[in-house]
Design an enzyme around this catalytic site. Structure first.
Site, mmCIF file in Angstrom:
data_model
loop_
_atom_site.group_PDB
_atom_site.id
_atom_site.type_symbol
_atom_site.label_atom_id
_atom_site.label_comp_id
_atom_site.label_asym_id
_atom_site.label_seq_id
_atom_site.Cartn_x
_atom_site.Cartn_y
_atom_site.Cartn_z
ATOM 1 C CB CYS A 200 9.627 13.399 -7.873
ATOM 2 S SG CYS A 200 11.296 13.450 -8.572
ATOM 3 C CG HIS B 197 10.615 8.487 -6.375
ATOM 4 N ND1 HIS B 197 9.750 8.497 -7.453
ATOM 5 C CD2 HIS B 197 11.615 9.340 -6.705
ATOM 6 C CE1 HIS B 197 10.209 9.311 -8.385
ATOM 7 N NE2 HIS B 197 11.342 9.830 -7.948
ATOM 8 C CD GLU C 225 7.483 5.954 -6.273
ATOM 9 O OE1 GLU C 225 8.535 6.028 -6.930
ATOM 10 O OE2 GLU C 225 7.020 6.923 -5.627
#
Length: 400
Positions: free
Chosen positions: A265, A359, A361
């Site tokens: 990001c 993202h 994660e």
């Protein structure tokens, strides 16, 4: 009352007013804390994961409009926050849940917003507001339970700070470094610059045997080298990447030393700047958990989680020579062709560093891009061995 069925606080409705920078006005009811708040109005398309959204530091100084009509159904708990507090400047929902029903719920969303002083508004047409932002672009906004005159609130909105030119990462970063230990056998050490990091990110690395040293946003190259890292990581974070200088210089020094790099990001935007590209502000940004992205190295399409209002200005149709190697766009958003990832390779084509705009994660979901943490591990392993990085492959986690 059992924790799985928490009722919202019974109280008489308090009128609230929302005014956009261009004068568009909405009237509703207070949701969360009473008072006034100002920030950049943005919308998030996720139908779930509101707790992770609220606690994502990348939303610092932004007023988040939820496009999903029902919000707060599962309440709030102490396991899912992505940071130490709620970071959004304000919260806009259409129909807050009257009852939070989930076995993990410990309090209602309304109570949590009020406890942390987050001013919100409910009962407005969020579809109309979202369409307005899509047509006119993200803009400043104010929410108030104190001011009833739209013209007076508008004057305060136009006097508030803009997102362009804002350097915010240091405001959300950890004040002191800390270590997230590897789970199981330790394989690598990573220095992670906290520009607004989400807790799930070092967790994903720890699951792969990586010991993560999380450093403040103000860390120097000496601080990075002091942990003897096998790789460098830059996290997500808020603000305008063009207003960030120190972290870009740090990254350039790391690239000159050949330290493998992975950025997410904001870390992707700063990687682009370190490589010589510019950045620009998107009209209304990408925010939500349903954005399609193609990994151009594998030709696979991933459904991904996004939260960014700026993007890297890099060519999609050719590679770019830089002082650090050859750069290519590795990922692209299929909605609008925005750059979603960069790769840096040496003259022999070996991967040296990479980044993505979204993202992986997956907090909250989806999990399509989890393989990128494996790619980072493979990159560090190949760097240690002095051999080319292994080609991109489909992992077990992807197949699942």
């Amino acid at each position: 009352m059992p924790l799985h069925a928490l009722k919202a606080r019974p109280s008489a409705p308090v009128p609230a007013l929302l005014v956009l920078e261009d004068g568009r006005t909405f009237r509703g009811e207070s949701f969360g804390a009473k008072g006034e708040t100002f920030g950049e109005a943005v919308f998030s398309t996720g139908m779930s994961g509101y707790q992770e959204t609220l606690t994502d530091p990348s939303y610092h100084r932004q007023v988040v409009v939820m496009t999903a009509p029902h919000v707060g159904n599962t309440g709030m708990n102490d396991e899912d926050p992505e940071s130490r507090q709620i970071w959004v400047a304000g919260y806009v929902v259409r129909d807050p849940s009257r009852v939070s029903s989930n076995w993990r719920a410990q309090r209602t969303l309304d109570d949590e917003l009020a406890e942390q002083g987050v001013v919100g508004i409910s009962g407005i047409d969020t579809r109309a507001l979202t369409r307005h932002l899509r047509e006119r672009g993200a803009m400043r906004v104010g929410i108030s339970t104190l001011e009833t005159d739209p013209e007076k609130l508008l004057a305060k909105v136009t006097a508030s700070a803009e997102m362009s030119g804002a350097n915010l990462s240091e405001a959300v970063s950890t004040p002191q470094s800390y270590v997230v230990p590897a789970i199981g056998t330790k394989r690598f050490t990573v220095a992670a610059l906290d520009l607004g990091i989400k807790e799930m990110t070092p967790q994903r690395m720890a699951e792969r045997g990586i010991e993560v040293h999380v450093l403040p946003a103000t860390a120097s190259i000496e601080d990075v080298l002091a942990v003897a890292p096998d790789g460098l990581f830059f996290s997500n974070g808020p603000g305008d990447p063009a207003a960030t200088v120190g972290q870009v210089e740090l990254l350039r020094e790391a690239l000159e030393r050949g330290l493998p790099y992975f950025g997410i990001c904001f870390g992707n935007q700063l990687f682009g700047r370190a490589l010589g590209f510019g950045t620009f502000k998107l009209k209304y940004g990408h925010r939500g958990i349903n954005q399609p992205v193609m990994d151009r190295t594998t030709r696979k399409v991933e459904v991904t989680a996004h939260n960014h209002g700026f993007a890297v200005d890099a060519p999609l149709d050719r590679d770019t020579e830089t002082p650090y190697g050859l750069v290519s766009v590795s990922h692209v958003c299929l909605n609008d062709d925005v750059v979603e990832g960069l790769e840096l390779r040496d003259p022999e084509g070996r991967l040296k560093s990479f980044s993505v705009q979204y993202h992986p994660e997956a907090a909250a979901g989806p999990h399509d891009a989890a393989y990128l943490f494996d790619r980072f591990s493979e990159l560090m392993a190949s760097s240690q061995a002095g051999t080319p990085a292994a080609p991109a492959t489909t992992t077990t986690e992807e197949q699942a």
